[in-house]
Design a protein around this motif. Structure first.
Motif, PDB file in Angstrom:
ATOM      1  N   GLU A  24       0.623  -1.291  -0.041  1.00  0.00           N
ATOM      2  CA  GLU A  24      -0.184  -0.010  -0.020  1.00  0.00           C
ATOM      3  C   GLU A  24       0.760   1.345  -0.011  1.00  0.00           C
ATOM      4  OE1 GLU A  24      -3.555   2.116   2.725  1.00  0.00           O
ATOM      5  OE2 GLU A  24      -2.808   0.065   3.126  1.00  0.00           O
TER       6      GLU A  24
ATOM      7  N   ALA B 139       1.660   5.309   0.375  1.00  0.00           N
ATOM      8  CA  ALA B 139       1.433   6.266   1.463  1.00  0.00           C
ATOM      9  C   ALA B 139       1.264   7.674   0.964  1.00  0.00           C
ATOM     10  CB  ALA B 139       2.282   6.302   2.750  1.00  0.00           C
TER      11      ALA B 139
ATOM     12  N   LEU C 269       5.802   6.905  11.135  1.00  0.00           N
ATOM     13  CA  LEU C 269       4.816   5.871  10.543  1.00  0.00           C
ATOM     14  C   LEU C 269       5.272   5.233   9.312  1.00  0.00           C
ATOM     15  CD1 LEU C 269       1.485   8.065  11.075  1.00  0.00           C
ATOM     16  CD2 LEU C 269       2.342   6.328  12.473  1.00  0.00           C
ATOM     17  N   ALA C 270       6.039   5.568   8.514  1.00  0.00           N
ATOM     18  CA  ALA C 270       6.454   5.122   7.579  1.00  0.00           C
ATOM     19  C   ALA C 270       7.325   4.147   7.622  1.00  0.00           C
ATOM     20  CB  ALA C 270       7.268   6.123   6.585  1.00  0.00           C
TER      21      ALA C 270
ATOM     22  N   ASP D 102       7.573   2.473  10.834  1.00  0.00           N
ATOM     23  CA  ASP D 102       6.711   1.426  11.305  1.00  0.00           C
ATOM     24  C   ASP D 102       6.231   0.631  10.426  1.00  0.00           C
ATOM     25  OD1 ASP D 102       7.457   2.294  13.666  1.00  0.00           O
ATOM     26  OD2 ASP D 102       5.629   3.455  14.152  1.00  0.00           O
ATOM     27  N   TYR D 103       5.624   1.141   9.519  1.00  0.00           N
ATOM     28  CA  TYR D 103       4.825   0.369   8.271  1.00  0.00           C
ATOM     29  C   TYR D 103       5.894  -0.460   7.506  1.00  0.00           C
ATOM     30  CZ  TYR D 103       2.218  -0.875   4.016  1.00  0.00           C
ATOM     31  OH  TYR D 103       1.560  -1.453   2.970  1.00  0.00           O
TER      32      TYR D 103
ATOM     33  N   GLU E 156       7.108  -3.541   9.968  1.00  0.00           N
ATOM     34  CA  GLU E 156       5.919  -4.700  10.093  1.00  0.00           C
ATOM     35  C   GLU E 156       5.794  -5.231   8.837  1.00  0.00           C
ATOM     36  OE1 GLU E 156       2.812  -2.243  11.348  1.00  0.00           O
ATOM     37  OE2 GLU E 156       3.623  -1.634  13.458  1.00  0.00           O
ATOM     38  N   SER E 157       5.845  -4.580   7.829  1.00  0.00           N
ATOM     39  CA  SER E 157       5.573  -5.294   6.405  1.00  0.00           C
ATOM     40  C   SER E 157       6.716  -5.981   5.865  1.00  0.00           C
ATOM     41  CB  SER E 157       4.828  -4.202   5.349  1.00  0.00           C
ATOM     42  OG  SER E 157       3.827  -3.533   5.516  1.00  0.00           O
TER      43      SER E 157
ATOM     44  N   LEU F   6       9.137   2.275   0.225  1.00  0.00           N
ATOM     45  CA  LEU F   6       7.770   2.695   0.185  1.00  0.00           C
ATOM     46  C   LEU F   6       7.279   3.602  -0.826  1.00  0.00           C
ATOM     47  CD1 LEU F   6       5.092   2.378   1.979  1.00  0.00           C
ATOM     48  CD2 LEU F   6       5.712   4.429   3.251  1.00  0.00           C
TER      49      LEU F   6
END
Length: 350
Positions: free
Chosen positions: A80, A82, A90-91, A93-94, A97-98, A103
């Motif tokens: 996904e 952003a 937040l970037a 963290d994503y 986690e992914s 990104l």
């Protein structure tokens, strides 16, 4: 969803080649009660064929000059994108986690604006010596508060920090005038005297640590001066370490030289690009220029060959380009057995 099987005749198609593709695709769909068989043509139709199709009210098959493996034949990773105002925190963290290292940053219309990688973020934190980087990035106060698990208690959370430095107010109040400048954002301990002094010296915002409460006198002074007040339960060291993570990704993302692929690109072409650049992943765009996902060199292993039925020919020299990259499942011809070779047995009708 069933994989499509393309029914195609020879290059420079005549009427029987076009009609054979249309009729055999229709027959197979009727027998199997599906719509996976799709008629295609390997060249431009002639006037005779155009007349016949018009007479019977049929559309010409879509043009398919090449059956080589394309990006759309790969498994495209559903990563996904952003928006450009998402924070670095937040970037990161994503991405963590992914399990991804890059990104895509998207515009509102779904097109690609840029890319940010884990290398961009780590390089930023290793080289982050500027005290003004947060104001240069026009960081939103709400994002600052969320990054340090805090709350904007005075002022507009949607406003931006646009001018000044980020400093820690570690000195006694009488020394503040020597190093606090108007428009600075000051990180402070939970002491009313230092908070009031910072406001008097013209701080545009203060972050009060180790508390969730603001004394009434401080709140009133901040409101009168137009100073934003953020509270957090973190200590000053933790806040100073985390606060730069609140800047938006658009300040760090790569805008120039971003390499992307289209769904219709052929693997022979993108392999060369990948081998030269050796990047971990690349964004994929559809024909409308909108982002659909990510691929890397590992995705090349997931390539699916196109399934093809040849009609009205069996000569490789007459066939669509890159036929050797496709899987031939049937051959229907009234001439002879030609030069086409297959790995698996095929149904042949002459």
């Amino acid at each position: 969803m069933e994989d499509k099987i393309f029914v195609v005749g020879h290059k420079n198609p005549d009427t029987d080649s076009i009609c054979a593709a249309i009729s055999y695709a229709y027959l197979k769909n009727q027998i199997e009660k599906t719509d996976r068989y799709q008629a295609r043509r390997a060249g431009q139709i002639n006037e005779e064929t155009e007349f016949v199709l018009k007479y019977f009210g049929k559309e010409a098959p879509l043009y398919m000059p090449n059956v080589g493996t394309q990006v759309k034949d790969l498994t495209i990773d559903d990563v996904e994108g952003a928006p450009d105002d998402v924070t670095i925190r937040l970037a990161w963290d994503y991405m963590s986690e992914s399990g991804i290292s890059a990104l895509p940053i998207m515009k509102e219309d779904g097109t690609l604006e840029g890319m940010i990688t884990d290398t961009d973020i780590t390089r930023y934190f290793m080289d982050a010596y500027s005290k003004t980087i947060m104001s240069e990035a026009r960081t939103k106060y709400l994002d600052i508060a969320e990054t340090i698990n805090g709350e904007v208690v005075v002022g507009d959370p949607e406003a931006h920090f646009e001018e000044g430095r980020v400093i820690v107010g570690a000195a006694s109040p009488e020394h503040f005038q020597h190093y606090i400048k108007p428009k600075d954002l000051v990180i402070l301990a939970d002491r009313a005297d230092t908070q009031l002094t910072a406001i008097e010296e013209g701080a545009t915002a203060i972050v009060i640590c180790l508390t969730g409460e603001v004394k009434k006198i401080v709140r009133m002074a901040a409101q009168a001066a137009g100073t934003v007040v953020i509270t957090t339960k973190f200590d000053t060291y933790t806040v100073a370490r985390l606060i730069n993570q609140a800047i938006p990704v658009k300040h760090l993302m790569q805008k120039e030289g971003v390499v992307s692929f289209k769904e219709d690109d052929f693997l022979d072409d993108i392999r060369e690009t990948m081998s030269k650049l050796r990047r971990p992943s690349y964004p994929v765009m559809n024909n409308r220029g909108q982002y659909v996902g990510m691929i890397g060199s590992q995705n090349l292993l997931s390539a699916k060959k196109k399934h093809v039925i040849l009609v009205d020919h069996t000569e490789l020299s007459q066939a669509v380009d890159n036929l050797e990259q496709a899987e031939i499942v049937e051959i229907v011809d009234h001439h002879r057995v030609g030069t086409v070779e297959t790995i698996n047995p095929v149904y042949f009708r002459g």
